[in-house]
Design an enzyme around this catalytic site. Structure first.
Site, mmCIF file in Angstrom:
data_model
loop_
_atom_site.group_PDB
_atom_site.id
_atom_site.type_symbol
_atom_site.label_atom_id
_atom_site.label_comp_id
_atom_site.label_asym_id
_atom_site.label_seq_id
_atom_site.Cartn_x
_atom_site.Cartn_y
_atom_site.Cartn_z
ATOM 1 N N HIS A 174 -4.904 -3.122 14.460
ATOM 2 C CA HIS A 174 -3.973 -3.877 13.622
ATOM 3 C C HIS A 174 -2.965 -4.547 14.529
ATOM 4 O O HIS A 174 -2.579 -3.990 15.552
ATOM 5 C CB HIS A 174 -3.252 -2.917 12.662
ATOM 6 C CG HIS A 174 -2.418 -3.601 11.628
ATOM 7 N ND1 HIS A 174 -2.937 -4.085 10.460
ATOM 8 C CD2 HIS A 174 -1.100 -3.883 11.586
ATOM 9 C CE1 HIS A 174 -1.980 -4.641 9.736
ATOM 10 N NE2 HIS A 174 -0.840 -4.527 10.403
ATOM 11 N N ASP A 215 1.175 -1.632 -1.615
ATOM 12 C CA ASP A 215 1.659 -2.410 -0.465
ATOM 13 C C ASP A 215 1.616 -3.900 -0.782
ATOM 14 O O ASP A 215 2.512 -4.648 -0.407
ATOM 15 C CB ASP A 215 0.821 -2.122 0.789
ATOM 16 C CG ASP A 215 1.300 -2.984 1.964
ATOM 17 O OD1 ASP A 215 2.471 -2.830 2.365
ATOM 18 O OD2 ASP A 215 0.538 -3.833 2.442
ATOM 19 N N ARG A 234 9.072 -7.979 -0.404
ATOM 20 C CA ARG A 234 9.816 -7.936 0.873
ATOM 21 C C ARG A 234 9.895 -9.318 1.492
ATOM 22 O O ARG A 234 10.923 -9.712 2.042
ATOM 23 C CB ARG A 234 9.113 -6.968 1.856
ATOM 24 C CG ARG A 234 9.318 -5.504 1.492
ATOM 25 C CD ARG A 234 8.430 -4.604 2.340
ATOM 26 N NE ARG A 234 8.647 -4.760 3.758
ATOM 27 C CZ ARG A 234 7.706 -4.555 4.687
ATOM 28 N NH1 ARG A 234 6.494 -4.174 4.343
ATOM 29 N NH2 ARG A 234 7.989 -4.717 5.952
ATOM 30 N N SER A 276 3.745 0.411 5.529
ATOM 31 C CA SER A 276 2.807 -0.632 5.108
ATOM 32 C C SER A 276 1.565 -0.641 6.014
ATOM 33 O O SER A 276 0.419 -0.632 5.541
ATOM 34 C CB SER A 276 3.547 -1.980 5.159
ATOM 35 O OG SER A 276 2.670 -3.057 5.199
HETATM 36 N N1 URA Z 1 2.033 -5.961 8.958
HETATM 37 C C1 URA Z 1 1.849 -5.229 7.834
HETATM 38 O O1 URA Z 1 0.725 -4.968 7.425
HETATM 39 N N2 URA Z 1 2.919 -4.793 7.175
HETATM 40 C C2 URA Z 1 4.170 -5.052 7.564
HETATM 41 O O2 URA Z 1 5.097 -4.614 6.904
HETATM 42 C C3 URA Z 1 4.349 -5.819 8.729
HETATM 43 C C4 URA Z 1 3.249 -6.268 9.420
#
Ligand code: URA
Length: 410
Positions: free
Chosen positions: A82, A161, A168, A183
């Site tokens: 990620h 999320d 957000r 998240s």
């Molecule tokens: N990437 C994500 O998946 N979530 C976040 O809050 C920030 C970056």
């Protein structure tokens, strides 16, 4: 329980219990808590932070809001990655085929662009015919058949999320370390991998603007991973300068393919090798040095490129039909000197103005536009040399891209 009491408690810097977090967040999912109440709570969290226990509880509530992908029917170690999001960040397109070509299973679910950073799913959609959606059954089948997939998140994966992130994004609460950690980790854990590599971007084009916050996020991500018995490694990588030389969807796909064809050696190449080596080292339980040797071999032998082509074809894409705009504007250097800075944030503003990202939720992305950086940091240029090329469709405009450059007369 009352949502106002929960908000007040966090505003007063007190610790929320699991029940209070469930009440607020599940209430938001069920539409019993309103947007304005949740944004108020998110702002209180952004300002006052969370304890580890609160973050662990939030990760768990996030995960339990949807389904967890069960990959146990697929033999082999599953490794995921990620990135917290950067400008020109096409590392997923490079790294996943490298790691899969070395026999590991890579179930990669990606997102779309957010704010000024591009998303892997948008990049893949610039390939005509490419299918980004996949059902649970299709994910398992593709992993069984070719050892990798890059697809968008299934609807059932951490739905909480999805809605909290959208809120957000419009309430000034994206840059909260506990909220980012919850998240990221909820999605990674729900995607079913055994080992997880997280690339934390740091700099003017990233969510983490300085090293201290990047390190704080890294430590929290690792603690969450430990809490779930998952091995997590984090890299902190520079995002003051765009990654590689292309910014814009189709341009970035083309750059990823060129890198796998051995034609690109720059900051993107170095980072991809680092990320892939760490994933292979974790997945095969070997040293980083041995893993790096395998990664370089996968690139040099074109094994990784074959895997990339196989993956694009498997998901219906046709690279030959991918289009980059024919309209080009070459931007010339106003003076002679050495390039000492190319501001990632400013380049991404230009790329988005060209149409490669969305300003509004209903906007259409123009996959064929973007910026190609002809000259790199450290290069000496003469007045009139081409610094970058803008690929446009709407209008011939450099959108002030020269502001992104620092050229010193050395
Ligand atoms: N990437 C994500 O998946 N979530 C976040 O809050 C920030 C970056």
């Amino acid at each position: 329980m009352n949502i106002i009491d929960v908000i007040d408690k966090k505003r007063n810097k007190e610790t929320l219990t699991r029940e209070e977090l469930e009440f607020a967040f599940n209430g938001y999912l069920n539409k019993e808590v309103q947007d304005y109440q949740m944004s108020s709570l998110l702002m209180a969290i952004t300002i006052n932070g969370m304890t580890d226990q609160e973050v662990f509880d939030l990760v768990d509530i996030y995960i339990k809001s949807g389904e967890v992908l069960d990959l146990s029917s697929i033999p082999g170690v599953k490794v995921d990655k990620h990135s917290t999001g950067g400008v020109g960040d096409k590392t997923t397109l490079v790294v996943v085929p490298i790691v899969a070509s070395l026999g590991l299973i890579v179930p990669k679910m990606s997102g779309r662009g957010l704010g000024l950073t591009g998303g892997t799913i948008d990049k893949l959609e610039s390939i005509p015919g490419f299918r980004v959606e996949a059902t649970k059954e299709q994910i398992l089948k593709e992993l069984n058949d070719i050892g990798m997939i890059i697809c968008s998140q299934t609807e059932s994966l951490v739905p909480l999320d999805k809605i909290v992130y959208s809120l957000r994004d419009v309430s000034g609460t994206v840059e909260s370390i506990p909220l980012i950690a919850a998240s990221v980790m909820s999605k990674k854990i729900a995607s079913g991998a055994d080992k997880i590599l997280i690339d934390i971007k740091c700099g003017n084009g990233a969510l983490m603007k300085d090293e201290k916050s990047a390190r704080e996020l890294r430590d929290l991500l690792i603690r969450i991973g430990n809490n779930y018995n998952k091995e997590v490694r984090c890299l902190i990588s520079d995002m003051n300068t765009p990654l590689g030389v292309c910014v814009g969807n189709a341009l970035e796909v083309a750059e990823a393919a060129e890198l796998l064809d051995g034609k690109v050696k720059n900051n993107l190449y170095d980072l991809c090798v680092d990320i892939a080596s760490n994933m292979v080292s974790m997945g095969k339980d070997i040293s980083i040095i041995d893993a790096r040797e395998q990664v370089l071999d996968a690139i040099n032998s074109k094994k990784a490129l074959e895997k990339f082509n196989q993956f694009v074809e498997y998901q219906g894409g046709s690279l030959e039909d991918m289009r980059i705009s024919d309209n080009k504007l070459e931007v010339k250097s106003p003076k002679s000197g050495v390039i000492t800075g190319i501001n990632a944030l400013k380049v991404s503003v230009v790329s988005n103005a060209l149409g490669s990202g969305k300003a509004y939720i209903d906007d259409n992305i123009d996959y064929s536009v973007g910026v190609f950086l002809n000259k790199q940091i450290g290069e000496r240029v003469k007045e009139g040399d081409t610094l970058c090329t803008i690929y446009y469709n709407k209008e011939e405009n450099d959108y002030g891209i020269l502001d992104a450059y620092t050229i010193e007369e050395k």
